[in-house]
Design a protein around this motif. Structure first.
Motif, PDB file in Angstrom:
ATOM      1  N   TRP A  11       0.815  -1.215   0.000  1.00 45.12           N
ATOM      2  CA  TRP A  11       0.000   0.000   0.000  1.00 45.12           C
ATOM      3  C   TRP A  11       0.850   1.267   0.000  1.00 45.12           C
ATOM      4  O   TRP A  11       0.464   2.291  -0.577  1.00 45.12           O
ATOM      5  CB  TRP A  11      -0.960   0.004   1.186  1.00 45.12           C
ATOM      6  CG  TRP A  11      -1.992  -1.074   1.046  1.00 45.12           C
ATOM      7  CD1 TRP A  11      -2.087  -2.203   1.775  1.00 45.12           C
ATOM      8  CD2 TRP A  11      -3.049  -1.111   0.084  1.00 45.12           C
ATOM      9  NE1 TRP A  11      -3.141  -2.962   1.341  1.00 45.12           N
ATOM     10  CE2 TRP A  11      -3.748  -2.316   0.294  1.00 45.12           C
ATOM     11  CE3 TRP A  11      -3.460  -0.279  -0.937  1.00 45.12           C
ATOM     12  CZ2 TRP A  11      -4.841  -2.688  -0.479  1.00 45.12           C
ATOM     13  CZ3 TRP A  11      -4.553  -0.647  -1.706  1.00 45.12           C
ATOM     14  CH2 TRP A  11      -5.233  -1.842  -1.475  1.00 45.12           C
ATOM     15  N   ILE A  14       1.863   1.772  -3.610  1.00 39.10           N
ATOM     16  CA  ILE A  14       0.717   2.247  -4.395  1.00 39.10           C
ATOM     17  C   ILE A  14       0.459   3.722  -4.098  1.00 39.10           C
ATOM     18  O   ILE A  14       0.250   4.528  -5.010  1.00 39.10           O
ATOM     19  CB  ILE A  14      -0.527   1.388  -4.105  1.00 39.10           C
ATOM     20  CG1 ILE A  14      -0.329  -0.017  -4.676  1.00 39.10           C
ATOM     21  CG2 ILE A  14      -1.777   2.023  -4.687  1.00 39.10           C
ATOM     22  CD1 ILE A  14      -1.418  -0.997  -4.311  1.00 39.10           C
ATOM     23  N   LEU A  15       0.494   4.096  -2.818  1.00 35.90           N
ATOM     24  CA  LEU A  15       0.279   5.483  -2.437  1.00 35.90           C
ATOM     25  C   LEU A  15       1.357   6.393  -3.024  1.00 35.90           C
ATOM     26  O   LEU A  15       1.054   7.471  -3.550  1.00 35.90           O
ATOM     27  CB  LEU A  15       0.249   5.602  -0.913  1.00 35.90           C
ATOM     28  CG  LEU A  15       0.026   7.014  -0.367  1.00 35.90           C
ATOM     29  CD1 LEU A  15      -1.346   7.523  -0.773  1.00 35.90           C
ATOM     30  CD2 LEU A  15       0.183   7.019   1.134  1.00 35.90           C
TER      31      LEU A  15
END
Length: 86
Positions: A11, A14-15
């Motif tokens: 994550w 992705i961020l």
């Protein structure tokens, strides 16, 4: 273990990728808007000079007379009619 970074996992990547896309997309949008604004005449005080398709009638009449499309009597008659209108 590297201190200060933590474990972001998938994550986090992705961020970071989304933030990078937002940054570069925003920067590209600002550049495009500035270029389009400069081309369309921002900063001219709201006045846009007439373009090639927006000539005033007297100028068009003078161009037609210069090209020989109308003779002098027709030119003067039409010019008088243009000046008489409100």
């Amino acid at each position: 273990m590297m201190y200060g970074y933590g474990d972001w996992g998938v994550w986090g990547w992705i961020l970071m990728g989304l933030m990078m896309l937002l940054f570069w997309g925003g920067l590209a949008a600002v550049v495009v808007l500035l270029l389009r604004g400069a081309r369309s005449g921002w900063g001219g005080g709201g006045y846009y000079p007439p373009g090639p398709g927006h000539d005033d009638p007297e100028r068009i009449l003078g161009q037609r007379f210069a090209r020989g499309e109308i003779d002098e009597t027709e030119y003067r008659a039409r010019l008088d009619a243009l000046k008489r209108r409100p």
